[in-house]
Scaffold this motif. Sequence first.
Motif, mmCIF file in Angstrom:
data_model
loop_
_atom_site.group_PDB
_atom_site.id
_atom_site.type_symbol
_atom_site.label_atom_id
_atom_site.label_comp_id
_atom_site.label_asym_id
_atom_site.label_seq_id
_atom_site.Cartn_x
_atom_site.Cartn_y
_atom_site.Cartn_z
ATOM 1 N N VAL A 183 0.854 -1.182 0.000
ATOM 2 C CA VAL A 183 0.000 0.000 0.000
ATOM 3 C C VAL A 183 0.889 1.231 0.000
ATOM 4 C CG1 VAL A 183 -1.795 1.281 1.207
ATOM 5 C CG2 VAL A 183 -1.804 -1.227 1.266
ATOM 6 N N VAL A 184 0.693 2.091 -0.994
ATOM 7 C CA VAL A 184 1.449 3.331 -1.094
ATOM 8 C C VAL A 184 0.470 4.475 -1.313
ATOM 9 C CG1 VAL A 184 3.281 4.590 -2.277
ATOM 10 C CG2 VAL A 184 3.407 2.097 -2.105
ATOM 11 N N ASP A 185 0.490 5.436 -0.397
ATOM 12 C CA ASP A 185 -0.348 6.625 -0.507
ATOM 13 C C ASP A 185 -1.828 6.269 -0.677
ATOM 14 O OD1 ASP A 185 -0.701 9.341 -0.388
ATOM 15 O OD2 ASP A 185 -0.225 9.704 -2.488
ATOM 16 N N GLY A 186 -2.263 5.268 0.104
ATOM 17 C CA GLY A 186 -3.677 4.903 0.109
ATOM 18 C C GLY A 186 -4.120 3.971 -1.008
ATOM 19 N N LYS A 187 -3.225 3.569 -1.881
ATOM 20 C CA LYS A 187 -3.577 2.679 -2.992
ATOM 21 C C LYS A 187 -2.868 1.342 -2.827
ATOM 22 C CE LYS A 187 -4.205 6.575 -6.162
ATOM 23 N NZ LYS A 187 -3.772 7.230 -7.416
ATOM 24 N N THR A 188 -3.561 0.254 -3.206
ATOM 25 C CA THR A 188 -3.034 -1.093 -3.040
ATOM 26 C C THR A 188 -2.504 -1.628 -4.377
ATOM 27 O OG1 THR A 188 -4.615 -1.518 -1.249
ATOM 28 C CG2 THR A 188 -3.569 -3.434 -2.272
#
Length: 387
Positions: A36-41
């Motif tokens: 997960v990076v900056d709210g995205k999977t």
Amino acid sequence: MKIFKRIISVVCAAVVAAGICAVPAAASEKEADTLVVDGKTFSSTRNCKGDNWKYDAESHTLSLNGYDGMYIDLGTQENAVIELIGDNKVVSHVPSPAILVEGNLTVTGEGTLSLVVDACHSAVCAQAGSLTIENTKISVKGSGEVPESAYLLMADNEVSMTGSDISIEDAITGSGGVVGAMNGDILINEGCKLSVDTATKGLAALGGSVSILGEGTTAEITASENAVYAKSGITIEEPARLIAESKNAVTSVYCPEGNIVLNSVSADITSASAAIAGKSILMSGCYIKDPFDCLIAEVSDFQTVTLYDEVWGEVHIVKGIAPTPTPSPSPTPTPIPTPTDKPEEFGSTSRGITPRMILGGVLVVAALTVFLAVLIKELRSRSRYRR
């Protein structure tokens, strides 16, 4: 009794392993092989990228280049790497670390990383692994009221820092601290500059030891609780330097079950209780400079830096051999004057003839001779006139 109460308080304060910061439910229920990076999977088995970041699946490396976003969860990785390029910032306003991984994590790179957390007492967490920070620059700020006990930089195993500039401001209330190794050691290695200001603990190796070593290595720690805590041992060696201050009447450098070893090192330790070791405090090639009569003595079965019967609060340790105290000079007695001989009185009965007396006699005889010659001549002259 006073020192015994202090020891009990610091022992209780040091035991926080049971309350490690909980990972949020959403993170714990995530699918395997995801990140997960900056709210995205994303899938951790494939290369992927986003705004100012990219992930290489083969090397398990997440590169950040000007990243400014929310928390990062690298999922389960045997050996994950975060590479820093440019200036980067990760912020977490949820009860999850700013950077989380299940496994080993290495943070490195010529860039910088700023971490901000206010809902979890953890900024970087390596669960079931070790955390390595090398040759980079990191700043961490924590604030807020957090009930869970954790550490801003933490790992279940070892925490190692080398050649890095790390500054940490921890204003989070509650328990926990700044750098925590739950079962392993904390290693502050060559060229590392660590600056810590915390409302809780500084360095805490809850199951292992703390080592501060190497050229250019400096650890400057101001804490409300223990500045340096290690269960099994604390070692500080030349040319590294330690500046440690603990407030709230707790021990600054504390090792409940092992030795504190100071090898040719310079250190300033300040606290209501400077240093306590379960076994011994060993000093080689260095000594306590001030106060000179500060001793290492046994207090309540612990080796403790003391001054007479009190635990000493400020210890300056310097390299070299302790000088021998200069003895106080004995007062020199005032000499008693020798009485002079009584001067010879006028009219002394001494009959000794001196050269002056002889000269005087000769002059008197000469004067009388001249007088008599003149007198005889005068008498003869008068006798002629009468005839």
